[in-house]
Design a protein around this motif. Structure first.
Motif, PDB file in Angstrom:
ATOM      1  N   LYS A   1       0.808  -1.203   0.000  1.00  0.00           N
ATOM      2  CA  LYS A   1       0.000   0.000   0.000  1.00  0.00           C
ATOM      3  C   LYS A   1       0.850   1.264   0.000  1.00  0.00           C
ATOM      4  CE  LYS A   1      -3.337  -2.107   3.174  1.00  0.00           C
ATOM      5  NZ  LYS A   1      -3.838  -1.998   4.578  1.00  0.00           N
ATOM      6  N   GLY A   2       2.078   1.154   0.512  1.00  0.00           N
ATOM      7  CA  GLY A   2       2.855   2.347   0.883  1.00  0.00           C
ATOM      8  C   GLY A   2       3.068   3.390  -0.187  1.00  0.00           C
ATOM      9  N   SER A   3       3.074   2.996  -1.465  1.00  0.00           N
ATOM     10  CA  SER A   3       3.448   3.978  -2.489  1.00  0.00           C
ATOM     11  C   SER A   3       2.260   4.705  -3.104  1.00  0.00           C
ATOM     12  CB  SER A   3       4.259   3.302  -3.598  1.00  0.00           C
ATOM     13  OG  SER A   3       3.401   2.608  -4.488  1.00  0.00           O
TER      14      SER A   3
ATOM     15  N   ILE B   1       7.453   1.651  -8.729  1.00  0.00           N
ATOM     16  CA  ILE B   1       7.431   2.747  -7.747  1.00  0.00           C
ATOM     17  C   ILE B   1       7.165   2.186  -6.357  1.00  0.00           C
ATOM     18  CG2 ILE B   1       6.257   4.860  -7.024  1.00  0.00           C
ATOM     19  CD1 ILE B   1       5.557   5.442  -9.856  1.00  0.00           C
ATOM     20  N   ASP B   2       8.012   2.572  -5.413  1.00  0.00           N
ATOM     21  CA  ASP B   2       7.730   2.204  -4.023  1.00  0.00           C
ATOM     22  C   ASP B   2       8.046   3.377  -3.099  1.00  0.00           C
ATOM     23  OD1 ASP B   2       6.762   0.661  -1.961  1.00  0.00           O
ATOM     24  OD2 ASP B   2       8.321  -0.862  -2.037  1.00  0.00           O
ATOM     25  N   ASP B   3       7.595   3.251  -1.871  1.00  0.00           N
ATOM     26  CA  ASP B   3       7.752   4.342  -0.920  1.00  0.00           C
ATOM     27  C   ASP B   3       9.183   4.459  -0.403  1.00  0.00           C
ATOM     28  OD1 ASP B   3       7.546   1.918   0.442  1.00  0.00           O
ATOM     29  OD2 ASP B   3       6.004   2.566   1.839  1.00  0.00           O
ATOM     30  N   ILE B   4       9.722   3.330   0.069  1.00  0.00           N
ATOM     31  CA  ILE B   4      11.004   3.405   0.763  1.00  0.00           C
ATOM     32  C   ILE B   4      11.800   2.133   0.525  1.00  0.00           C
ATOM     33  CG2 ILE B   4       9.894   2.690   2.930  1.00  0.00           C
ATOM     34  CD1 ILE B   4      11.922   4.467   4.417  1.00  0.00           C
TER      35      ILE B   4
HETATM   36 MG    MG Z   1       5.726  -1.002   1.694  1.00  0.00          MG
END
Ligand code: MG
Ligand code: IMP
Length: 179
Positions: A43-45, A101-104
């Motif tokens: 979900k993070g991105s 694409i990802d958050d971290i």
């Molecule tokens: Mg994540």
């Protein structure tokens, strides 16, 4: 609520993130051209991806967009070696150029798994874009092609990132004490 008055202290402000997204989008457009497939890791991105694709539009890109939901099991705080697909992309990837694409990026296991999965399915190329990089925490040899900010060694939340599923709604990146 004003971001400066929020109980979650600011690490990267909404304005800084917006500026950086614009730069990332211009760089990506220059490297990858007008058409490619974006795969955002949930979900993070979701917030970062939503802003980045609009910045990509302004940089002249017309991407296709799909989502992949991944889970990694372990202590709950750090990802373990085992990553599983909870929701897969629907799009065919054979021969495609993909921007993941990802958050971290921390240990790198999640993105390494995602990148390898797409390459195994026949993607022509897979580039990785992350908002935040924690380079000191890497467990696998994975480099992001595009990274927004080097993240201080804090547990960060907001702009899609959570702690126990909270704080995703913050318009900025802040940090929490996990206690
Ligand atoms: Mg994540
Ligand atoms: P890794 O690179 O496989 O270790 O995992 C990165 C994932 O761990 C990210 O997609 C986040 O979901 C989570 N994560 C790592 N560090 C943080 C943090 O500081 N705040 C929130 N989530 C984090």
């Amino acid at each position: 609520m004003n971001d400066a008055e929020s109980p979650v202290p600011v690490v990267f402000s909404a304005a800084e993130i917006e500026r950086r997204n614009r730069q990332l989008a211009e760089q990506i457009a220059a490297d990858m051209g007008r058409q490619f497939l974006v795969v955002a890791i949930l979900k993070g991105s979701f917030v970062f991806a939503a802003d980045l694709i609009r910045a990509l539009h302004r940089a002249g890109v017309q991407p296709e967009i799909d989502f992949m939901s991944l889970a990694s099991y372990g202590t709950g705080r750090e990802s373990s070696g085992r990553v599983t697909v909870q929701r897969d992309i629907a799009d065919e990837v054979t021969g495609r150029d993909i921007l993941l694409i990802d958050d971290i990026l921390e240990s790198g296991r999640t993105l390494d798994f995602a990148k390898q999965t797409l390459l195994d399915r026949g993607a022509n190329s897979v580039r990785v874009c992350i908002l935040l990089d924690k380079p000191g925490k890497r467990a696998v040899n994975l480099k992001a092609d595009y990274a927004g900010f080097v993240c201080p060694d804090l547990f960060v939340v907001g702009y899609g990132l959570d702690f126990a599923n909270l704080h995703r709604e913050l318009p900025y990146i802040g940090h929490v004490d996990r206690g």
